[in-house]
Design a protein around this motif. Structure first.
Motif, PDB file in Angstrom:
ATOM      1  N   LEU A  40       0.857  -1.178   0.000  1.00 13.46           N
ATOM      2  CA  LEU A  40       0.000   0.000   0.000  1.00 13.46           C
ATOM      3  C   LEU A  40       0.896   1.232   0.000  1.00 13.46           C
ATOM      4  O   LEU A  40       1.808   1.366   0.837  1.00 13.46           O
ATOM      5  N   HIS A  41       0.623   2.139  -0.944  1.00  7.82           N
ATOM      6  CA  HIS A  41       1.490   3.309  -1.135  1.00  7.82           C
ATOM      7  C   HIS A  41       0.675   4.591  -1.068  1.00  7.82           C
ATOM      8  O   HIS A  41      -0.372   4.707  -1.712  1.00  7.82           O
ATOM      9  N   PHE A  42       1.150   5.568  -0.287  1.00 10.91           N
ATOM     10  CA  PHE A  42       0.613   6.923  -0.288  1.00 10.91           C
ATOM     11  C   PHE A  42       1.760   7.893  -0.581  1.00 10.91           C
ATOM     12  O   PHE A  42       2.773   7.908   0.136  1.00 10.91           O
ATOM     13  N   GLY A  43       1.596   8.720  -1.598  1.00 11.79           N
ATOM     14  CA  GLY A  43       2.655   9.661  -1.960  1.00 11.79           C
ATOM     15  C   GLY A  43       2.926  10.684  -0.891  1.00 11.79           C
ATOM     16  O   GLY A  43       4.054  11.150  -0.737  1.00 11.79           O
ATOM     17  N   GLN A  44       1.879  11.051  -0.128  1.00  7.29           N
ATOM     18  CA  GLN A  44       2.063  11.963   0.999  1.00  7.29           C
ATOM     19  C   GLN A  44       0.945  11.751   2.004  1.00  7.29           C
ATOM     20  O   GLN A  44      -0.227  11.660   1.638  1.00  7.29           O
ATOM     21  N   LEU A  45       1.324  11.658   3.265  1.00  2.00           N
ATOM     22  CA  LEU A  45       0.373  11.686   4.368  1.00  2.00           C
ATOM     23  C   LEU A  45       0.752  12.865   5.253  1.00  2.00           C
ATOM     24  O   LEU A  45       1.868  12.922   5.776  1.00  2.00           O
ATOM     25  N   ASP A  46      -0.176  13.805   5.402  1.00  2.00           N
ATOM     26  CA  ASP A  46       0.102  15.029   6.159  1.00  2.00           C
ATOM     27  C   ASP A  46      -0.901  15.116   7.303  1.00  2.00           C
ATOM     28  O   ASP A  46      -2.052  15.456   7.087  1.00  2.00           O
ATOM     29  N   LEU A  47      -0.498  14.855   8.552  1.00  2.00           N
ATOM     30  CA  LEU A  47       0.871  14.544   8.932  1.00  2.00           C
ATOM     31  C   LEU A  47       0.906  13.259   9.760  1.00  2.00           C
ATOM     32  O   LEU A  47       1.529  12.290   9.382  1.00  2.00           O
ATOM     33  N   VAL A  48       0.267  13.262  10.918  1.00  2.00           N
ATOM     34  CA  VAL A  48       0.370  12.129  11.839  1.00  2.00           C
ATOM     35  C   VAL A  48      -0.680  11.098  11.432  1.00  2.00           C
ATOM     36  O   VAL A  48      -1.882  11.334  11.539  1.00  2.00           O
ATOM     37  N   LEU A  67      -5.809  10.697  10.356  1.00  2.00           N
ATOM     38  CA  LEU A  67      -4.833  11.765  10.126  1.00  2.00           C
ATOM     39  C   LEU A  67      -5.063  12.930  11.081  1.00  2.00           C
ATOM     40  O   LEU A  67      -6.210  13.311  11.357  1.00  2.00           O
ATOM     41  N   GLN A  68      -3.949  13.505  11.536  1.00  2.00           N
ATOM     42  CA  GLN A  68      -3.981  14.748  12.305  1.00  2.00           C
ATOM     43  C   GLN A  68      -2.963  15.708  11.721  1.00  2.00           C
ATOM     44  O   GLN A  68      -1.889  15.296  11.269  1.00  2.00           O
ATOM     45  N   ALA A  69      -3.302  16.986  11.746  1.00  2.00           N
ATOM     46  CA  ALA A  69      -2.405  18.001  11.193  1.00  2.00           C
ATOM     47  C   ALA A  69      -1.135  18.146  12.014  1.00  2.00           C
ATOM     48  O   ALA A  69      -0.106  18.602  11.503  1.00  2.00           O
ATOM     49  N   ARG A  70      -1.205  17.772  13.272  1.00  2.00           N
ATOM     50  CA  ARG A  70      -0.044  17.903  14.158  1.00  2.00           C
ATOM     51  C   ARG A  70      -0.132  16.840  15.236  1.00  2.00           C
ATOM     52  O   ARG A  70      -1.168  16.214  15.421  1.00  2.00           O
ATOM     53  N   HIS A  71       0.975  16.670  15.933  1.00  2.00           N
ATOM     54  CA  HIS A  71       0.993  15.727  17.041  1.00  2.00           C
ATOM     55  C   HIS A  71       0.070  16.241  18.137  1.00  2.00           C
ATOM     56  O   HIS A  71       0.225  17.367  18.619  1.00  2.00           O
TER      57      HIS A  71
END
Length: 851
Positions: A122-130, A169-173
């Motif tokens: 399974l491939h994701f080019g970008q996961l932003d972020l957590v 997904l979360q934008a930040r920790h």
């Protein structure tokens, strides 16, 4: 033949021709299952939730919205009518809840029976972020880096038929259990521990951008099915030229991964510029880079803008093993780039970019990301950016570490336009958690991915570790105590480059003073950020004394284009009373506890104009005139000092969102700001600069072209209220250099009523001109501008005045490609520009004091 086979064949036709073969692609349509498109979007605020768990059932109800992959959550919410456009009003402040929310992406995917028994990733080019990734409700992996892809094997988690994929997904920790890292900057950065987050720093809010933390699946999504234990990755070639420019060397590199347990024999073939080669390799278990070295005699060279053609070559690579063949295609350019840091006779060292054994003065700017949401930056916006850079006479971009590793589109366009690029690694204005081993390994993987992605581009000239972090930690009086993250930038990143791109110059930081142990912003060695003017010192004349070897960042705040200002502010008569003004203003421009706003103070002290008295159009003009004068001083000073100085690179070319005041000459909507034309004139390939060295006034001839230029120089002094004295001489400006071509001697007349000038003509046509004013503009003995004469004929507009007129403004909208704007008129000297427009030119404003 399938569509995919047709694509492979058409893009790699050169190697077929060279090798006389027609290999069969290794993969068919079922090698990848495309996961792009519509996903369901769920959310959780900690108490209430919709579709916020790994495996859904009928009790979860409808999704909050439909998400588009690749994409970004704010864009999905805007499309669903749940959020306003971030560039308008106070939307960025009202959108903070998005980065406080946990987001869930969901979709089903059907795996056909013919793929049963094969290994699947399974491939994701970008996961932003957590991110946490789930397949059929079971954990598949975690990721927290927006600068490199996510890939995980899911063979044991996936099955024939319908499968469910979920990504949290979360934008930040959230509630990050890491120590705070002092940044020396904003409390918000420390509260949220920005240095731990591997995503663009500017999204946390910078002086020139609003806080707008992105979140989402930002790259391509797919299931990749293996036909064998050998996986072929990217072509990652490196091209260079030997010292005498007679031989090009190509390392045709390709990523290969052996996912089995035994070595696999393979053959790599490559072809470029009529030359082919092959190598038989043994691919050990694991991932690595394997290569064929090609030698091309007397290659056509790639040159920067203004120095020669931007010749590019197709490179084709194929990998054959076990009767299978896969191909990769790339584009390269042959050029040799070195940094001359030889000792300077006056002390310190030079810092000169040398391309194909020819010194190149770097004219240009830092660029910011083109949007607060990078996902919506398309190729057309990059094309427009590069067009405006070429119009500005740029040869150089610095991609600052506050932003992005720039896109493939950006670099491809710079390759074609001949604009050299300095790329920072994405670290800025902080010190980083270098004691954390997981963080270091993540950074190493990120750097390796990005270096391999970008190293083939001939426009890429310089790598740099970070922006201003070391400068923030050391003052001129500081000792040489070790920095807490020293080894990230002085050991880790250099080790990646030694393995992946060993021929390019690398600086661990900017500014950087190599060979010294303390202050990183030493004027006489390395690279500099001359912010001693523009941040607190309002006197733009002080640029004239700056000896910086390579000015990589500095600037003057100014207004955006008038239409953008009008969109932002509610009260056009009293713009600074508008909440929109302050929301979209540069926060460095805002007043402090004990001082007025910096650009307001500069405008008052330099021009004698109070911004509080100006309506929105008047501010666009007067603030733009101040920025024009400041950036002209910046560029002309460093250009005339060539080769002592090697660059005039200012902050910044463009905006990430609509601003009222910024450092830029191109605004968010890619309109020219009022300061645009002064930079364009100052960076013209052939220029003259009038400067005073000691008590003597001299005329410097600056020639950035590869051929000598000969012309007629008129120079002397004029009075503010009429003509003065003038001389003429035939002068030659040597190629790629700056030299004194005339001396006026001591100043003639009273400096408050006289101006030194020089004008260069070739074949009777004006080529360049420059003037020098000694006092502040508000101290000059101005004559009223009156009504300058304008004559239009045969597609040419000619302007003339009997007195000195400052800053003739024809346009504040910034949409038209005017040949010139915000220019001066000299007493009795006509000034002509092409005018291809149907309407006649109209003078909107001048900079002489208003009567």
């Amino acid at each position: 033949m399938s569509a995919r086979q047709l694509l492979l064949t058409s893009r790699c036709s050169l190697l077929d021709h060279l090798l006389g073969e027609d290999p069969t692609p290794a993969e068919d349509e079922m090698d990848q299952i495309d996961l792009n498109g519509s996903w369901g979007l769920g959310w959780s605020d900690g108490t209430r939730k919709i579709a916020a768990r790994p495996l859904l059932d009928a009790t979860d109800g409808p999704f909050l919205a439909t998400a588009t992959v690749p994409g970004e959550v704010h864009l999905d919410l805007i499309a669903a009518g749940l959020l306003d456009e971030p560039n308008l009003g106070l939307t960025t402040a009202r959108s903070r809840w998005v980065d406080d929310t946990v987001w869930w992406y969901h979709r089903d995917v059907v795996v056909p029976p013919e793929l049963a028994g094969r290994r699947v990733w399974l491939h994701f080019g970008q996961l932003d972020l957590v991110a946490r990734v789930f397949v059929n409700g079971r954990p598949a992996g975690e990721h927290a880096n927006a600068f490199r892809p996510f890939r995980t094997e899911v063979t044991e988690l996936i099955h024939e038929g319908e499968n469910h994929l979920a990504v949290e997904l979360q934008a930040r920790h959230g509630g990050i259990d890491k120590a705070a890292i002092l940044t020396g900057k904003d409390d918000d950065w420390n509260r949220h521990k920005r240095p731990w987050h591997r995503k663009p720093s500017y999204q946390w809010g910078w002086d020139w951008s609003s806080r707008y933390l992105n979140v989402g699946i930002g790259g391509d999504a797919r299931l990749v099915v293996a036909h064998s234990d050998l996986l072929v990755g990217r072509a990652v070639p490196l091209a260079d030229v030997d010292a005498d420019l007679a031989t090009g060397i190509v390392r045709a590199r390709v990523e290969l991964e052996n996912v089995g347990t035994d070595p696999i024999g393979a053959t790599i073939r490559a072809g470029v510029a009529g030359v082919t080669g092959r190598a038989d390799v043994e691919v050990a278990p694991g991932e690595g880079v394997y290569e064929v070295v090609l030698t091309v005699e007397h290659p056509e060279l790639w040159w920067p803008n203004g120095q020669g053609p931007q010749t590019l070559h197709d490179l084709d690579v194929e990998v054959e093993w076990d009767g299978r063949v896969e191909r990769r295609c790339s584009v390269i350019g042959f050029r040799r780039i070195e940094i001359d840091q030889s000792p300077h006779p006056g002390g310190g060292r030079y810092f000169t970019v040398v391309v194909n054994n020819r010194p190149v003065f770097c004219k240009g700017a830092n660029i910011a990301p083109l949007d607060s949401i990078p996902h919506r930056i398309d190729r057309a916006r990059y094309e427009r950016l590069i067009e405006l850079a070429v119009e500005s006479n740029f040869t150089f971009f610095r991609v600052n570490g506050v932003g992005l590793y720039e896109s493939d589109d950006f670099y491809e366009l710079c390759d074609r336009a001949g604009i050299l690029v300095w790329q920072d690694f994405t670290f800025a204005c902080s010190w980083y958690p270098a004691e954390d081993r997981a963080f270091l390994e993540d950074v190493r993987a990120e750097a390796t991915w990005q270096v391999r992605r970008l190293a083939s581009h001939p426009s890429l000239a310089i790598w740099c570790g970070q922006n201003e972090s070391e400068w923030m930690q050391r003052t001129p009086d500081a000792g040489a105590d070790p920095l807490p993250d020293y080894h990230v930038f002085h050991l880790l990143l250099p080790s990646v480059l030694e393995a992946e791109d060993p021929s390019r110059y690398y600086a661990p930081c900017s500014p950087h003073s190599p060979g010294t142990t303390a202050y990183p912003n030493d004027d006489h060695v390395g690279t500099q950020h001359p912010w001693h003017i523009g941040m607190g010192n309002w006197d733009i004349r002080d640029y004239r004394q700056s000896p910086a070897r390579f000015a990589a960042e500095g600037g003057v705040l100014g207004p955006t284009s008038l239409p953008t200002l009008r969109e932002i502010v509610e009260d056009h008569d009293h713009p600074q009373a508008s909440i929109g003004w302050h929301t979209h203003d540069n926060w460095i421009a805002q007043p402090g506890d004990t001082r007025p706003a910096i650009p307001d103070e500069m405008l008052l002290q330099v021009m004698g104009v109070s911004s509080a008295d100006l309506d929105v159009e008047q501010y666009a003009y007067w603030g733009g005139l101040l920025q024009s004068e400041g950036l002209r001083e910046y560029v002309e000073n460093y250009r005339r000092r060539r080769p002592d100085s090697g660059a005039a690179v200012f902050w910044a070319f463009n905006d990430s969102w609509p601003t009222t005041r910024s450092w830029t000459t191109v605004d968010y909507y890619q309109r020219r700001t009022p300061g645009f034309w002064a930079v364009r004139r100052a960076m013209a390939p052939v220029s003259v600069v009038v400067a005073r060295t000691g008590d003597v006034v001299e005329v410097f001839g600056v020639n950035d072209t590869p051929a000598d230029v000969t012309g007629e120089l008129e120079y002397g002094f004029f009075r503010t209220d009429g003509p003065g004295s003038a001389r003429t001489a035939t002068v030659t400006l040597p190629a790629n250099s700056s030299a004194v071509v005339a001396t006026l001697g001591p100043w003639e007349g009273d400096p408050v009523s006289s101006v030194a000038f020089a004008a260069l003509r070739r074949d009777g046509e004006l080529d360049a001109r420059s003037r020098l004013i000694l006092p502040l503009h508000r101290e000059l003995d101005w004559a009223p501008a009156g009504e300058p004469k304008v004559v239009l004929g045969d597609g040419v507009a000619t302007f003339q005045s009997d007195v000195f007129v400052l800053g003739v403004c024809l346009d504040l909208d910034g949409d038209r490609a005017l040949a010139d704007n915000m220019f001066d008129l000299w007493p009795g000297m006509p000034y002509s520009i092409p005018w291809p427009f149907a309407d006649a030119p109209r003078i909107l404003h001048t900079g002489n004091p208003r009567s």
